[in-house]
Design a protein around this motif. Structure first.
Motif, PDB file in Angstrom:
ATOM      1  N   HIS A 149       0.818  -1.230   0.000  1.00 40.03           N
ATOM      2  CA  HIS A 149       0.000   0.000   0.000  1.00 40.03           C
ATOM      3  C   HIS A 149       0.843   1.267   0.000  1.00 40.03           C
ATOM      4  O   HIS A 149       0.327   2.354  -0.178  1.00 40.03           O
ATOM      5  CB  HIS A 149      -0.989  -0.002   1.171  1.00 40.03           C
ATOM      6  CG  HIS A 149      -0.351  -0.163   2.516  1.00 40.03           C
ATOM      7  ND1 HIS A 149       0.140  -1.369   2.962  1.00 40.03           N
ATOM      8  CD2 HIS A 149      -0.124   0.732   3.517  1.00 40.03           C
ATOM      9  CE1 HIS A 149       0.637  -1.226   4.177  1.00 40.03           C
ATOM     10  NE2 HIS A 149       0.487   0.041   4.533  1.00 40.03           N
ATOM     11  N   ASN A 178      -9.003  -3.395   1.983  1.00 43.29           N
ATOM     12  CA  ASN A 178     -10.376  -2.912   2.181  1.00 43.29           C
ATOM     13  C   ASN A 178     -11.328  -4.046   1.817  1.00 43.29           C
ATOM     14  O   ASN A 178     -11.541  -4.337   0.651  1.00 43.29           O
ATOM     15  CB  ASN A 178     -10.636  -1.689   1.304  1.00 43.29           C
ATOM     16  CG  ASN A 178     -12.060  -1.159   1.460  1.00 43.29           C
ATOM     17  OD1 ASN A 178     -12.754  -1.519   2.414  1.00 43.29           O
ATOM     18  ND2 ASN A 178     -12.495  -0.342   0.525  1.00 43.29           N
ATOM     19  N   CYS A 199       0.771   6.503   1.709  1.00 44.66           N
ATOM     20  CA  CYS A 199      -0.175   5.449   1.367  1.00 44.66           C
ATOM     21  C   CYS A 199      -0.844   5.814   0.045  1.00 44.66           C
ATOM     22  O   CYS A 199      -1.414   6.887  -0.086  1.00 44.66           O
ATOM     23  CB  CYS A 199      -1.223   5.298   2.460  1.00 44.66           C
ATOM     24  SG  CYS A 199      -2.446   4.056   2.061  1.00 44.66           S
ATOM     25  N   ILE A 202      -5.352   1.352  -1.062  1.00 46.42           N
ATOM     26  CA  ILE A 202      -5.893   0.343  -0.153  1.00 46.42           C
ATOM     27  C   ILE A 202      -6.788  -0.544  -1.001  1.00 46.42           C
ATOM     28  O   ILE A 202      -7.938  -0.211  -1.285  1.00 46.42           O
ATOM     29  CB  ILE A 202      -6.680   0.972   1.011  1.00 46.42           C
ATOM     30  CG1 ILE A 202      -5.832   2.022   1.733  1.00 46.42           C
ATOM     31  CG2 ILE A 202      -7.125  -0.112   1.990  1.00 46.42           C
ATOM     32  CD1 ILE A 202      -4.549   1.484   2.333  1.00 46.42           C
TER      33      ILE A 202
END
Length: 281
Positions: A149, A178, A199, A202
């Motif tokens: 990520h 996720n 990041c 996700i």
């Protein structure tokens, strides 16, 4: 892959220390700033906040071969170095790499721990993409845990990791995920996810699997940790020769813009609906 009764050493050895050495160790830990990896050393710990990555290690190690002696291992995003150190303590030839995305020098932390435990692990400040061709087809096992990520371009990174691995080599993979919606993308330096400016994506477990399969890896076994992360053991089944990538920084920026536009439209619709309901009262 069946879980086996392992002969691995499951913890780093205890290092005895005098009171002066204990105090010096506490001061050294403080000087190296916040550790993410929990390691017990000379009567103290590198962090008091949690015991990561011990719970993850306890789920991973039953899937590691009975002996790793003389296996060549690469720890991508090694952080403070626990995985590198424990594998080297079991006889593996280990290189841990990290690029210090934050202002905390995690490679310096790992190098200090190695100077204390003397496992033989080697550490290097480098991006996996910058490893030279002399590393290609060299590694029996690669760890890529908590890195995915943070990658602005997952395809290119996975293609590189594929090239570094021998045929049938093992990949231990782990990422934030996720499970309750679509894959989410974040612009560089946005800090939109958990105040983390590094990041970028996700992904859902389905998208992660597709990404790994597209880049030459086959799932051997999913490793249950908790619902916020996806961990698995993979095997290299083919050498990828892909020249393209789906997740360039420009593409991610485009996806982020689309997501924001959709959220703004949804918010506008919600406000309009609330206003209509209010006017009818």
């Amino acid at each position: 892959m069946p879980k086996s009764k392992t002969s691995l050493k499951l913890r780093l050895p205890r290092i005895k220390a005098t009171q002066a050495e204990h105090d010096e160790t506490i001061n050294k830990i403080a000087s190296l700033r916040q550790f993410y990896h929990y390691v017990e050393i000379k009567g103290t710990q590198t962090t008091q906040v949690h015991k990561h990555p011990l719970p993850v290690w306890d789920e991973i190690h039953p899937l590691i071969p009975l002996t790793v002696k003389d296996m060549k291992c690469l720890d991508v995003g090694c952080n403070s170095g626990f995985y590198s150190l424990i594998l080297a303590a079991n006889g593996a030839d280990v290189l841990g790499i990290d690029i210090n995305q934050t202002d905390i020098d995690v490679v310096a932390q790992a190098e200090w721990l190695e100077s204390e435990f003397k496992t033989g692990a080697k550490f290097q400040r480098t991006d996996v993409l910058d490893l030279p061709s002399s590393h290609h087809n060299q590694y029996d096992m690669v760890l890529c845990l908590g890195v995915y990520h943070h990658l602005p371009d997952t395809d290119t990174a996975l293609q590189k990791i594929n090239k570094l691995m021998k045929k049938d080599a093992l990949l231990f993979f782990g990422s934030v995920t996720n499970r309750f919606g679509e894959s989410q993308y974040y612009a560089e330096d946005s800090a939109e996810f958990a105040n983390d400016p590094y990041c970028y994506r996700i992904a859902t477990p389905e998208d992660i699997l597709e990404d790994l399969q597209e880049n030459g890896f086959e799932l051997v076994e999913e490793i249950p940790i908790d619902s916020s992360v996806y961990y698995g053991l993979f095997k290299k089944v083919k050498t990828t020769r892909k020249k393209t990538t789906r997740f360039t920084p420009d593409k991610i920026a485009e996806i982020v813009a689309q997501q924001r536009k959709a959220k703004e439209a949804e918010l506008k619709k919600s406000k309009k609906s609330a206003k209509t309901k209010k006017s009818k009262k």
